[in-house]
Design a protein around this motif. Structure first.
Motif, PDB file in Angstrom:
ATOM      1  N   ARG A 178       0.884  -1.146   0.037  1.00  0.00           N
ATOM      2  CA  ARG A 178       0.007  -0.017   0.066  1.00  0.00           C
ATOM      3  C   ARG A 178       0.879   1.177  -0.175  1.00  0.00           C
ATOM      4  NH1 ARG A 178      -1.661   4.079  -0.364  1.00  0.00           N
ATOM      5  NH2 ARG A 178      -3.443   5.332   0.052  1.00  0.00           N
ATOM      6  N   TYR A 359      -3.564   0.067   8.438  1.00  0.00           N
ATOM      7  CA  TYR A 359      -3.216  -1.128   7.014  1.00  0.00           C
ATOM      8  C   TYR A 359      -2.525  -2.360   7.820  1.00  0.00           C
ATOM      9  CZ  TYR A 359      -4.971   0.060   2.592  1.00  0.00           C
ATOM     10  OH  TYR A 359      -5.749   0.360   1.674  1.00  0.00           O
ATOM     11  N   PHE A 366      -6.490  -9.957   8.362  1.00  0.00           N
ATOM     12  CA  PHE A 366      -7.186 -10.723   7.351  1.00  0.00           C
ATOM     13  C   PHE A 366      -6.146 -11.793   7.061  1.00  0.00           C
ATOM     14  CE2 PHE A 366      -5.992 -10.984   2.595  1.00  0.00           C
ATOM     15  CZ  PHE A 366      -7.023 -11.511   2.110  1.00  0.00           C
TER      16      PHE A 366
ATOM     17  N   GLY B   4      -2.802   5.006  -4.929  1.00  0.00           N
ATOM     18  CA  GLY B   4      -3.178   4.484  -3.639  1.00  0.00           C
ATOM     19  C   GLY B   4      -4.669   3.904  -3.639  1.00  0.00           C
ATOM     20  N   VAL B   6      -5.957   2.477  -6.156  1.00  0.00           N
ATOM     21  CA  VAL B   6      -5.919   1.150  -7.048  1.00  0.00           C
ATOM     22  C   VAL B   6      -5.238  -0.028  -5.964  1.00  0.00           C
ATOM     23  CG1 VAL B   6      -4.633   0.009  -8.711  1.00  0.00           C
ATOM     24  CG2 VAL B   6      -5.606   2.341  -9.074  1.00  0.00           C
ATOM     25  N   ARG B   7      -4.372   0.315  -4.885  1.00  0.00           N
ATOM     26  CA  ARG B   7      -3.804  -0.487  -4.180  1.00  0.00           C
ATOM     27  C   ARG B   7      -4.869  -0.938  -3.156  1.00  0.00           C
ATOM     28  NH1 ARG B   7       2.095  -0.652  -4.188  1.00  0.00           N
ATOM     29  NH2 ARG B   7       2.634   0.104  -6.220  1.00  0.00           N
ATOM     30  N   ARG B   8      -5.669   0.047  -2.662  1.00  0.00           N
ATOM     31  CA  ARG B   8      -6.503  -0.195  -1.847  1.00  0.00           C
ATOM     32  C   ARG B   8      -7.502  -1.208  -2.226  1.00  0.00           C
ATOM     33  NH1 ARG B   8     -11.063   3.946  -1.099  1.00  0.00           N
ATOM     34  NH2 ARG B   8     -11.976   2.779  -2.863  1.00  0.00           N
ATOM     35  N   ILE B  10      -7.344  -3.309  -4.691  1.00  0.00           N
ATOM     36  CA  ILE B  10      -6.668  -4.662  -5.029  1.00  0.00           C
ATOM     37  C   ILE B  10      -6.433  -5.496  -3.668  1.00  0.00           C
ATOM     38  CG2 ILE B  10      -4.377  -5.751  -5.311  1.00  0.00           C
ATOM     39  CD1 ILE B  10      -3.819  -3.856  -7.633  1.00  0.00           C
ATOM     40  N   PHE B  11      -6.497  -4.611  -2.511  1.00  0.00           N
ATOM     41  CA  PHE B  11      -6.513  -5.268  -1.270  1.00  0.00           C
ATOM     42  C   PHE B  11      -7.653  -5.826  -0.891  1.00  0.00           C
ATOM     43  CE2 PHE B  11      -5.833  -4.756   3.651  1.00  0.00           C
ATOM     44  CZ  PHE B  11      -4.922  -5.859   3.594  1.00  0.00           C
ATOM     45  N   ILE B  12      -8.816  -4.803  -0.964  1.00  0.00           N
ATOM     46  CA  ILE B  12     -10.214  -5.146  -0.619  1.00  0.00           C
ATOM     47  C   ILE B  12     -10.629  -6.263  -1.686  1.00  0.00           C
ATOM     48  CG2 ILE B  12     -12.534  -4.339  -0.831  1.00  0.00           C
ATOM     49  CD1 ILE B  12     -11.388  -1.695   0.493  1.00  0.00           C
ATOM     50  N   MET B  14      -8.829  -8.564  -2.893  1.00  0.00           N
ATOM     51  CA  MET B  14      -8.242 -10.131  -2.345  1.00  0.00           C
ATOM     52  C   MET B  14      -9.148 -10.452  -1.134  1.00  0.00           C
ATOM     53  SD  MET B  14      -4.140  -9.917  -2.312  1.00  0.00           S
ATOM     54  CE  MET B  14      -3.749  -8.364  -1.479  1.00  0.00           C
ATOM     55  N   MET B  15      -9.381  -9.580  -0.308  1.00  0.00           N
ATOM     56  CA  MET B  15     -10.456 -10.050   1.065  1.00  0.00           C
ATOM     57  C   MET B  15     -11.409 -10.634   0.427  1.00  0.00           C
ATOM     58  SD  MET B  15      -9.781  -6.676   3.394  1.00  0.00           S
ATOM     59  CE  MET B  15      -8.353  -6.554   4.439  1.00  0.00           C
ATOM     60  N   LEU B  16     -12.233  -9.881  -0.390  1.00  0.00           N
ATOM     61  CA  LEU B  16     -13.649 -10.342  -0.839  1.00  0.00           C
ATOM     62  C   LEU B  16     -13.250 -11.795  -1.651  1.00  0.00           C
ATOM     63  CD1 LEU B  16     -15.103  -7.040  -2.171  1.00  0.00           C
ATOM     64  CD2 LEU B  16     -15.384  -8.260  -0.221  1.00  0.00           C
ATOM     65  N   VAL B  18     -11.195 -14.273  -0.898  1.00  0.00           N
ATOM     66  CA  VAL B  18     -10.938 -14.878   0.088  1.00  0.00           C
ATOM     67  C   VAL B  18     -12.457 -15.278   0.592  1.00  0.00           C
ATOM     68  CG1 VAL B  18     -10.223 -15.455   2.088  1.00  0.00           C
ATOM     69  CG2 VAL B  18      -8.526 -14.691   0.739  1.00  0.00           C
ATOM     70  N   SER B  19     -13.075 -14.253   1.200  1.00  0.00           N
ATOM     71  CA  SER B  19     -14.503 -14.686   1.579  1.00  0.00           C
ATOM     72  C   SER B  19     -15.302 -15.434   0.955  1.00  0.00           C
ATOM     73  CB  SER B  19     -15.149 -13.391   1.978  1.00  0.00           C
ATOM     74  OG  SER B  19     -14.340 -12.549   2.846  1.00  0.00           O
ATOM     75  N   PHE B  22     -14.403 -18.677   0.386  1.00  0.00           N
ATOM     76  CA  PHE B  22     -14.950 -19.551   1.780  1.00  0.00           C
ATOM     77  C   PHE B  22     -16.403 -19.795   1.762  1.00  0.00           C
ATOM     78  CE2 PHE B  22     -11.499 -17.801   5.062  1.00  0.00           C
ATOM     79  CZ  PHE B  22     -10.561 -18.611   4.163  1.00  0.00           C
ATOM     80  N   MET B  23     -17.006 -18.813   1.253  1.00  0.00           N
ATOM     81  CA  MET B  23     -18.633 -18.929   1.438  1.00  0.00           C
ATOM     82  C   MET B  23     -18.816 -20.157   0.265  1.00  0.00           C
ATOM     83  SD  MET B  23     -19.617 -15.035   1.755  1.00  0.00           S
ATOM     84  CE  MET B  23     -21.272 -15.099   1.580  1.00  0.00           C
ATOM     85  N   ARG B  25     -17.086 -22.703  -0.662  1.00  0.00           N
ATOM     86  CA  ARG B  25     -16.609 -24.038   0.063  1.00  0.00           C
ATOM     87  C   ARG B  25     -17.513 -24.447   1.146  1.00  0.00           C
ATOM     88  NH1 ARG B  25     -13.547 -28.769  -0.201  1.00  0.00           N
ATOM     89  NH2 ARG B  25     -12.617 -29.038   1.742  1.00  0.00           N
TER      90      ARG B  25
END
Lengths: 424, 610
Positions: A178, A359, A366, B4, B6-8, B10-12, B14-16, B18-19, B22-23, B25
């Motif tokens: 980030r 972060y 996470f 910033g 864009v990077r945020r 991308i991070f979010i 990744m979280m979604l 993964v979630s 999981f759902m 699975r």
């Protein structure tokens, strides 16, 4: 003047409410997991009672952070880092050994696990360093220093024998990303992970050959460009080198239980009574929950203690069994909401230190979330780390509460804080 | 700044990702894949068996013969985990060493899929008491209560049979999956034949267990539990008093007594001597006594009443007479001259001194050998047959219809068919068509290629008593639950001989007891019809044989007695049968005390078998 501003009105209640919900689910679940008919609700000798006690302590500690000036944590970030590193050192010297890892120290009647707190210290130190005037992660020297801040506690935790907890520090890569770490490093990281999995599945020879043929196809499109050819050649060589070294590392560097757990996850080893026991039982508990679950306190697998560590690392199995898919989806959604909320809070900080710290919190949570649930549902190998706010354990609950409440504390004063330390 | 965001994102992202994975699975694990419910049930549910009370066995007068006794078995969950298990303490309670402990665990785990195995059967009282107190410490173990058998009277082993743990073979053979390892099942005799009636229906208790196999409580508040149903009473046709009396009379003798009620085929007493106390053969004791009984030279485990074959000797003359009459080659008035025997070329069959020209009745009452050689010759040389082979084949048909040379289908184990040779047998020996009656003349007097079991002899007595028919002898009288006894035991079998032809034989048998060879065995007030036999025994003393029925009109009992190695039929077999008949019909103790005492005290077991 400042005294009045210490406690501002802009506390982020959604995060606190999500936190309280997750903790309550955890306490309920621990009650169910250690439930014996006839037990008292508030018996502090039981796991449930202890967790409730720690929940209270954590809340008190968390809200007490509001008594401090928000800049206090920025100013003393390195001090906290040093203190926690010191604790890690003490653990290495005089710690109590359980389950093959030496990660506890006893203070009075309490046992503390400093590795849980080291994450907090590292997040603070990383925030402090990266927010300092003149620090630029795009510079290799600064990048290395930042990596040093992460790696020192990581190695110390690894030396304790707690490989799972040390892996958590890798989550800070997201923070660096980030703050400007080039994206291809992340891609490389994922690529390496992919090569690791594929190598174990198919062997390094086949991976090298496949990489070679894929590159050959690419090359056939642009065979005149020498640079492309050279690049493709390098890629093949790197993939081959990685693949072979992965095999070597796997064979020689990992411990037996780590290897077996990885093989079980990749379905290369069927061992439901041995190394695959936990995961298998966890899947049975979760899978048998069905859509609606068996009902609270009705879980036969939970009651029968079939999933080892069902109050700590495998607490998710209890929720899956008793509340079914409705419960597990709700938990995943709640957790995702918390994580996304934290990222949004991070992004609204005017102060870099605050943002980086936020972060850090998001990354750590996470990582725990992904790895813990991933292993419980057999998507990842068993790595013994807790599910924050839910898993039984005082140190872990206290450390994660402080981590999160410090974020809330910093966020509360976001309007009044500018980038102070570095610029002044 | 844009970088910033864009990077945020991308991070979010990744979280979604993964979630969502999981759902997805979780959807698969919890909704699509149904197998985990079964696994969970296998884990957490255990079915405890509630054993039913096994049905009792009563005698024909509703006197109790077989009842139940409680046994405790120590069971172990399989596969056995033995977490936090104090092996030393356990071994000390059980008084076993570590080696034996390990062996027993290993054995119990051989059929681990059954989820339980027997660690030790039939705990003795101190073991049970010790364990009961400490059971909580041995999570893998539990005690199961089962019922063993007990017997009112030390008699009737060969009829009653015994129960025992089901064998692996029996487990595999069953088709209704009712039994599981360690269950007790009827192994022989009535226990085996009427297992379905006696066993009842097992009940089940479904409980929740934890990962150590400890019971945590009822599953679903016991909604799936079932109560066991007790087995039904079985009323045997045995007269316990008669059986006891017979075994007493046969004490220290080798042989058998079989008594049948002619009008029904019900077996009143079935004695094979020497015998053993059925209590020695219940689950608890069999391990101890079986080797002793198996090694006994007098073979107490051998059921002579249905397994031992004898040439019947003179009692066979009754059958010969009936065949001769039915074939029309003789009549009651037919007389043959006895030259103190029967001469045929070089062959001479001796006879004993008596009236030299007996008629049929006298031939039976004096047991003339020559007479029956003549009858047999007459039967075999009838002109209506093309050859003597055909005549012989015709003769064997009579034999089969008298229940000889075949198993009757009696509900006692190991029945042997006896011996009636087919013509092919003699073809082989003498050449086809080149043999005639003279080759097999000894059949005429019940010797030679002839084997008859005591129960077959008793059945012949019953056929004569019935004047021409029989029911397959059986030990079952009725079931308490109203179920009908097997149809084979209510089907009437006719002999080939017409009823009127029996009368002269019956009269003759009455004479045998009144004034003939068994005159010493007559009973006041009861008209007994009988026939003695003395069977030549190449291995030692002759076997004493007697068959009889009584009373002459409306017979109540038909009986056959064989006493091995004891001499004349009139000396032992006839008095024993006579005493039994008297006991059965008059119920009170006999006046003939001296006779009774002589019989009871006699030891007739040859020295080489002692």
């Amino acid at each position: 003047m400042r005294e009045e501003k210490i406690y501002s009105g802009s506390t982020d209640w959604p995060v606190i409410i999500l936190y309280l919900m997750l903790c309550s689910i955890g306490v309920m679940s621990i009650y169910s997991s250690s439930y014996e008919t006839g037990g008292s609700l508030f018996d502090f000798g039981t796991k449930y009672g202890k967790q409730l006690l720690w929940f209270g302590i954590s809340l008190a500690a968390g809200f007490s952070l509001f008594l401090f000036d928000s800049r206090f944590f920025n100013v003393f970030a390195y001090l906290f880092y040093a203190i926690f590193l010191g604790l890690l050192l003490i653990v290495l010297l005089v710690g109590r050994e359980t389950f093959g890892s030496k990660s506890w120290i006893e203070i009075g009647g309490f046992s503390l696990q400093p590795s849980e707190f080291a994450k907090l210290g590292t997040a603070l130190a990383l925030g402090r360093y990266l927010s300092e005037y003149g620090t630029d992660v795009r510079k290799w020297s600064h990048r290395l220093k930042a990596i040093m801040i992460i790696c020192v506690p990581m190695l110390m935790v690894l030396l304790q024998g707690d490989a799972g907890s040390s892996l958590v520090f890798m989550a800070f890569v997201f923070v660096l990303y980030r703050e400007g770490l080039p994206g291809f490093i992340l891609v490389l990281g994922f690529g390496l992970a992919l090569i690791f999995v594929l190598t174990l599945l198919f062997g390094p020879g086949i991976i090298t050959m496949v990489a070679f043929f894929i590159c050959l196809i690419f090359a056939s499109f642009g065979f005149r460009r020498k640079q492309l050819l050279a690049l493709l050649l390098v890629i093949v060589v790197v993939v081959a080198a990685c693949s072979f070294s992965v095999q070597y590392v796997f064979d020689n560097a990992l411990k037996v239980h780590q290897k077996k757990r990885i093989l079980v996850t990749l379905k290369l080893l069927d061992d439901p009574k041995g190394f695959g026991y936990n995961v298998n039982q966890s899947k049975i508990a979760i899978g048998s929950g069905g859509f609606w679950g068996k009902g609270y306190l009705q879980g036969t697998q939970t009651k029968g203690d079939f999933v080892p560590e069902q109050t700590t690392d495998f607490i998710f199995s209890n929720i899956g069994e008793e509340f079914g898919m409705v419960g597990t989806w709700l938990l995943v959604i709640l957790y995702t909401m918390l994580l996304v909320r934290i990222v949004f809070i991070a992004e609204r900080q005017k102060n870099r230190f605050n943002r980086i710290y936020c972060y850090g919190v998001a990354s750590i949570l996470f990582f725990h979330f992904a790895v813990n649930i991933g292993m419980a549902i057999d998507l990842l190998p068993v790595i013994g780390i807790p599910l924050p706010f839910l898993s039984y354990g005082g140190s872990s609950l206290l450390a994660f509460t402080l981590l999160l409440f410090l974020l809330v504390r910093l966020d509360a004063n976001r309007e009044h804080e500018l980038d102070t330390i570095g610029k002044s | 700044m844009i970088d910033g965001i864009v990077r945020r994102n991308i991070f979010i992202g990744m979280m979604l990702a993964v979630s969502f994975s999981f759902m997805a699975r979780l959807f698969y694990l919890q909704v699509i894949d149904k197998s985990y419910t079964d696994f969970a049930n296998q884990n957490a549910r255990k079915v405890l068996t509630k054993y039913p009370v096994r049905g009792l066995i009563l005698d024909r007068n509703n006197k109790l013969i077989v009842f139940n006794d409680v046994v405790y078995d120590l069971m172990v969950n399989t596969p056995t985990r033995l977490k936090n298990f104090d092996t030393a303490y356990f071994c000390s309670l059980m008084e076993i060493d570590l080696m034996e402990f390990k062996q027993r665990i290993l054995k119990a785990n051989q059929m681990a899929y059954l989820r339980k195995g027997v660690f030790k059967k039939n705990l003795n009282a101190p073991q049970f008491a010790n364990l009961q107190e400490s059971m909580y410490a041995f999570g893998d173990f539990f005690i199961e209560m089962r019922t063993d058998r007990k017997y009112e009277s030390p008699v009737g082993s060969h009829v009653l049979g015994y129960i025992g743990e089901i064998s692996r073979k029996e487990l595999e053979k069953q088709n209704d999956e009712y039994y599981s390892m360690g269950d007790y099942v009827g192994k022989s005799g009535m226990e085996q034949f009427y297992e379905d009636i006696l066993r009842g229906v097992k009940g089940e208790e479904v409980v929740l267990v934890d990962h150590m196999g400890r019971i945590k409580g009822a599953f679903a508040e016991g909604r799936f539990d079932t109560e066991p149903e007790s087995g039904s009473f079985v009323v045997s046709s045995i007269d316990l008093e008669l059986q006891e009396y017979g075994e007493l009379l046969m004490k220290d003798k080798i042989g058998s007594v079989v008594a049948i009620e002619p009008s029904t085929g019900e077996i009143l007493a079935l004695i094979s001597s020497p015998s053993y106390d059925p209590n020695m053969f219940n689950v608890r004791n069999r391990g101890l006594y079986y080797p002793i009984l198996a090694q006994d030279k007098t073979k107490p485990l051998y059921n002579r009443a249905v397994m031992a074959m004898y040439p019947p000797g003179s009692v066979f003359k009754l059958v010969m007479a009936l065949v001769g009459l039915e074939e029309g080659v003789i009549s009651p008035d037919t007389r043959y001259t006895c030259y103190n025997g029967f001469r045929l070329g070089n062959l001479f069959i001796r006879c004993h001194p008596h009236n030299p020209q007996p008629d049929l009745e006298m031939s039976i009452s004096t047991s003339c050998n020559a007479y029956y050689c003549n009858v047999f010759r007459a039967v075999m040389t009838q002109e209506k047959f093309k050859s003597q082979r055909d005549a012989y084949e015709n003769w064997t048909k009579y034999m089969f219809d008298f229940g000889l040379g075949k198993t009757l289908g009696i509900d006692v184990n190991n029945e042997t068919p006896g011996i009636i040779k087919k013509p092919e047998y003699f073809d082989k020996i003498y050449g086809e068509g080149s043999w005639k009656y003279s080759n097999i003349i000894s059949l005429a007097i019940g010797q030679g290629e002839l084997g008859i079991t005591p129960v077959q002899m008793a059945n012949i007595a019953a056929i004569i008593a019935n004047r021409g028919f029989y029911y397959v002898p059986h030990t079952i009288r009725k079931f308490e639950n109203g179920k009908r006894i097997p149809a084979v035991y209510t089907k009437k079998h006719l002999s080939r001989v017409s009823a009127y032809n029996y009368e002269v034989v019956v009269e003759a048998m009455a004479k045998v007891v009144l004034q003939g060879t068994a005159a010493g065995s007559k009973i006041k007030d009861i008209e007994v019809c009988g026939k003695t036999g003395t069977v030549q025994n190449p291995h030692g003393e002759n076997h004493s044989v007697f068959i009889a029925f009584a009373p002459k009109i409306n017979p109540k009992i038909a009986i056959a007695t064989v006493v091995e190695n004891s001499g004349y039929g009139s000396t032992w077999a006839a008095p024993i049968a006579s005493l039994m008949i008297e006991k059965y019909i008059q119920r009170d103790s006999t006046d003939r005390k001296a006779l009774e005492e002589r019989i009871m005290k006699a030891g007739l077991i040859p020295d080489n078998l002692k």
